[in-house]
Enzyme design. Structure first.
Site, PDB file in Angstrom:
ATOM      1  N   SER A 211       0.880  -1.325  -0.135  1.00 52.97           N
ATOM      2  CA  SER A 211      -0.133   0.001  -0.056  1.00 52.97           C
ATOM      3  C   SER A 211       1.025   1.204   0.133  1.00 52.97           C
ATOM      4  O   SER A 211       1.910   1.159   0.920  1.00 52.97           O
ATOM      5  CB  SER A 211      -0.856   0.038   1.134  1.00 52.97           C
ATOM      6  OG  SER A 211      -1.226   1.391   1.552  1.00 52.97           O
TER       7      SER A 211
ATOM      8  N   HIS B 231      -2.042  -1.981  -3.907  1.00 56.65           N
ATOM      9  CA  HIS B 231      -3.108  -1.596  -2.721  1.00 56.65           C
ATOM     10  C   HIS B 231      -3.266  -0.205  -2.888  1.00 56.65           C
ATOM     11  O   HIS B 231      -2.286   0.478  -2.340  1.00 56.65           O
ATOM     12  CB  HIS B 231      -3.159  -2.334  -1.691  1.00 56.65           C
ATOM     13  CG  HIS B 231      -4.134  -2.034  -0.748  1.00 56.65           C
ATOM     14  ND1 HIS B 231      -5.204  -2.827  -0.586  1.00 56.65           N
ATOM     15  CD2 HIS B 231      -4.051  -1.240   0.265  1.00 56.65           C
ATOM     16  CE1 HIS B 231      -6.167  -2.529   0.256  1.00 56.65           C
ATOM     17  NE2 HIS B 231      -5.450  -1.348   0.868  1.00 56.65           N
TER      18      HIS B 231
ATOM     19  N   ASP C 211      -5.365   2.926  -1.370  1.00 56.34           N
ATOM     20  CA  ASP C 211      -6.271   3.419  -0.357  1.00 56.34           C
ATOM     21  C   ASP C 211      -6.962   4.632  -0.508  1.00 56.34           C
ATOM     22  O   ASP C 211      -6.428   5.808  -0.530  1.00 56.34           O
ATOM     23  CB  ASP C 211      -5.413   3.506   1.001  1.00 56.34           C
ATOM     24  CG  ASP C 211      -5.087   2.044   1.410  1.00 56.34           C
ATOM     25  OD1 ASP C 211      -5.815   0.881   1.790  1.00 56.34           O
ATOM     26  OD2 ASP C 211      -3.777   1.884   1.653  1.00 56.34           O
TER      27      ASP C 211
ATOM     28  N   MET D 269      -9.573   7.370   0.615  1.00 53.06           N
ATOM     29  CA  MET D 269     -10.482   7.851   1.527  1.00 53.06           C
ATOM     30  C   MET D 269     -11.002   9.108   1.332  1.00 53.06           C
ATOM     31  O   MET D 269     -10.265  10.115   0.991  1.00 53.06           O
ATOM     32  CB  MET D 269      -9.334   7.999   2.708  1.00 53.06           C
ATOM     33  CG  MET D 269      -8.584   6.629   3.154  1.00 53.06           C
ATOM     34  SD  MET D 269      -7.703   7.053   4.677  1.00 53.06           S
ATOM     35  CE  MET D 269      -6.534   5.359   4.577  1.00 53.06           C
TER      36      MET D 269
ATOM     37  N   HIS E 181      -9.050   0.147  -2.591  1.00 52.93           N
ATOM     38  CA  HIS E 181      -9.852  -0.110  -1.194  1.00 52.93           C
ATOM     39  C   HIS E 181     -10.479   1.269  -0.905  1.00 52.93           C
ATOM     40  O   HIS E 181      -9.864   2.350  -0.661  1.00 52.93           O
ATOM     41  CB  HIS E 181      -8.663  -0.355  -0.077  1.00 52.93           C
ATOM     42  CG  HIS E 181      -9.158  -0.562   1.320  1.00 52.93           C
ATOM     43  ND1 HIS E 181      -8.329  -0.528   2.279  1.00 52.93           N
ATOM     44  CD2 HIS E 181     -10.628  -0.610   1.527  1.00 52.93           C
ATOM     45  CE1 HIS E 181      -9.163  -0.637   3.338  1.00 52.93           C
ATOM     46  NE2 HIS E 181     -10.487  -0.821   3.149  1.00 52.93           N
TER      47      HIS E 181
ATOM     48  N   MET F 248     -12.521   3.273   0.981  1.00 52.01           N
ATOM     49  CA  MET F 248     -12.722   3.815   2.542  1.00 52.01           C
ATOM     50  C   MET F 248     -13.763   5.043   2.298  1.00 52.01           C
ATOM     51  O   MET F 248     -13.400   6.215   2.242  1.00 52.01           O
ATOM     52  CB  MET F 248     -11.577   3.965   3.341  1.00 52.01           C
ATOM     53  CG  MET F 248     -11.064   2.774   3.619  1.00 52.01           C
ATOM     54  SD  MET F 248      -9.398   3.004   4.372  1.00 52.01           S
ATOM     55  CE  MET F 248      -8.519   2.942   2.963  1.00 52.01           C
TER      56      MET F 248
ATOM     57  N   MET G 244     -10.205  -6.312   7.932  1.00 52.23           N
ATOM     58  CA  MET G 244      -9.062  -5.148   8.550  1.00 52.23           C
ATOM     59  C   MET G 244      -8.624  -5.592   9.644  1.00 52.23           C
ATOM     60  O   MET G 244      -9.550  -5.994  10.701  1.00 52.23           O
ATOM     61  CB  MET G 244     -10.079  -3.865   8.691  1.00 52.23           C
ATOM     62  CG  MET G 244     -10.708  -3.315   7.473  1.00 52.23           C
ATOM     63  SD  MET G 244      -9.414  -2.970   6.194  1.00 52.23           S
ATOM     64  CE  MET G 244      -8.213  -1.745   7.019  1.00 52.23           C
TER      65      MET G 244
ATOM     66  N   ASP H  42      -5.642  -6.421   5.905  1.00 52.76           N
ATOM     67  CA  ASP H  42      -4.933  -5.163   5.585  1.00 52.76           C
ATOM     68  C   ASP H  42      -4.814  -4.424   7.171  1.00 52.76           C
ATOM     69  O   ASP H  42      -5.975  -4.326   7.820  1.00 52.76           O
ATOM     70  CB  ASP H  42      -6.217  -4.251   4.760  1.00 52.76           C
ATOM     71  CG  ASP H  42      -5.487  -3.014   4.462  1.00 52.76           C
ATOM     72  OD1 ASP H  42      -4.473  -2.759   4.775  1.00 52.76           O
ATOM     73  OD2 ASP H  42      -6.393  -2.176   3.829  1.00 52.76           O
TER      74      ASP H  42
ATOM     75  N   GLY I 258      -1.184  -3.252   9.431  1.00 53.08           N
ATOM     76  CA  GLY I 258      -0.085  -3.854  10.533  1.00 53.08           C
ATOM     77  C   GLY I 258       0.405  -5.008  10.333  1.00 53.08           C
ATOM     78  O   GLY I 258       1.205  -5.779  10.920  1.00 53.08           O
TER      79      GLY I 258
HETATM   80  C1  DX5 Z   1      -5.621   1.924   6.289  1.00 52.95           C
HETATM   81  C2  DX5 Z   1      -5.199   1.212   4.990  1.00 52.95           C
HETATM   82  C3  DX5 Z   1      -4.322   0.229   4.690  1.00 52.95           C
HETATM   83  C4  DX5 Z   1      -2.644   0.860   5.356  1.00 52.95           C
HETATM   84  C5  DX5 Z   1      -2.173  -0.323   5.829  1.00 52.95           C
HETATM   85  O1  DX5 Z   1      -6.847   2.245   6.320  1.00 52.95           O
HETATM   86  O2  DX5 Z   1      -6.347   0.336   4.660  1.00 52.95           O
HETATM   87  O3  DX5 Z   1      -4.279  -0.406   3.572  1.00 52.95           O
HETATM   88  O4  DX5 Z   1      -2.271   1.541   4.325  1.00 52.95           O
HETATM   89  O5  DX5 Z   1      -0.804   0.114   6.325  1.00 52.95           O
HETATM   90  P1  DX5 Z   1      -0.038  -0.625   7.346  1.00 52.95           P
HETATM   91  O6  DX5 Z   1       0.547  -1.981   6.484  1.00 52.95           O
HETATM   92  O7  DX5 Z   1       1.063   0.456   7.779  1.00 52.95           O
HETATM   93  O8  DX5 Z   1      -0.962  -0.790   8.424  1.00 52.95           O
HETATM   94 ZN    ZN Z   2      -6.185  -0.635   2.729  1.00 49.84          ZN
END
Ligand code: DX5
Ligand code: ZN
Length: 222
Positions: free
Chosen positions: A9, A34, A36, A38, A67, A69, A137, A175, A177
């Site tokens: 990501s 990936h 993201d 938002m 993704h 969001m 998640m 997805d 951590g």
């Molecule tokens: C957060 C995103 C993730 C994020 C993951 O809302 O959906 O994809 O980038 O980042 P890490 O791998 O650092 O948790």
């Molecule tokens: Zn994500």
């Protein structure tokens, strides 16, 4: 153990040189990119939209895993289906998840459904025939660099059984951590793909070195 795909990501990448950052992931052996999106409503943060995704489409041939969001994803999926391999929408963001998944497939992409940590698996059970991917998640969405919530891996294991026993072929993506220290545990829980944000884009090592470390951790755990 199943072969697990790595999906960097770009959230913690250098946005000033994103095309280079994306190419580094491709050259480093990433399987998927990936992205993201938002909107400042479904999550407080705002990242980028389809204009940037379309620009990145020219920088790499990696398949895009979008993704979303965003609130009311039905209004947005059409911007992404032409450039994405998979478009993922949150079950919490729409009253009509099956209709949105259908819209994605009709647009020519694979359809993914995502669950926040507080959302039970039952919320998507009826949607499994309409989904090509389920994204669990393992953090509350909104930012990269958070710590994986171990209890969510138990949800992944239950989802694995649900899919296998029901004869569904949807993939499982984790997805949030994912790091060298927990990648093999994520795979063992039943994931097919791991999103890796800050474990790939950080200032400790290069993108290629970080991807190699994640692959080594997966191989050692198998
Ligand atoms: C957060 C995103 C993730 C994020 C993951 O809302 O959906 O994809 O980038 O980042 P890490 O791998 O650092 O948790
Ligand atoms: Zn994500």
């Amino acid at each position: 153990m199943r072969s697990v795909q790595l999906a960097p990501s770009i959230l913690t990448a250098d946005f000033g040189r994103l095309a280079d950052e994306v190419r580094a992931a491709e050259e480093g052996g990433a399987d998927i990119l990936h992205l993201d999106v938002m909107d400042g409503r479904f999550v407080p943060n705002i990242t980028f939209g389809h204009a940037l995704v379309e620009a990145l489409r020219k920088a790499t041939s990696l398949p895009f895993d979008i993704h979303l969001m965003v609130a009311e994803p039905e209004r947005q999926v059409g911007f992404y289906t032409a450039v994405a391999a998979t478009v993922n929408v949150h079950v919490e963001a729409t009253d009509h998840i099956n209709r949105v998944l259908d819209l994605i497939r009709k647009g020519g992409a694979e359809a993914g459904v995502c669950l926040n940590p507080g959302t039970p698996l039952a919320a998507i059970e009826e949607s499994l025939p309409d989904a090509d991917q389920v994204m669990v998640m393992t953090i509350n969405p909104g930012w990269g660099g958070q710590t994986l919530m171990p209890a969510q891996l138990e949800k992944v294991s239950r989802l694995r059984s649900l899919l296998d026993e029901g004869g569904h072929d949807a993939r499982i993506e984790i997805d949030g951590g994912v790091k060298v220290e927990n990648a093999a545990t994520c795979a063992a829980a039943g994931a097919d793909a791991l999103v890796c944000g800050s474990s790939v884009y950080n200032d400790r090592a290069s993108v290629a070195e970080n991807l190699a470390s994640l692959r080594a951790a997966l191989a050692a755990g198998s």
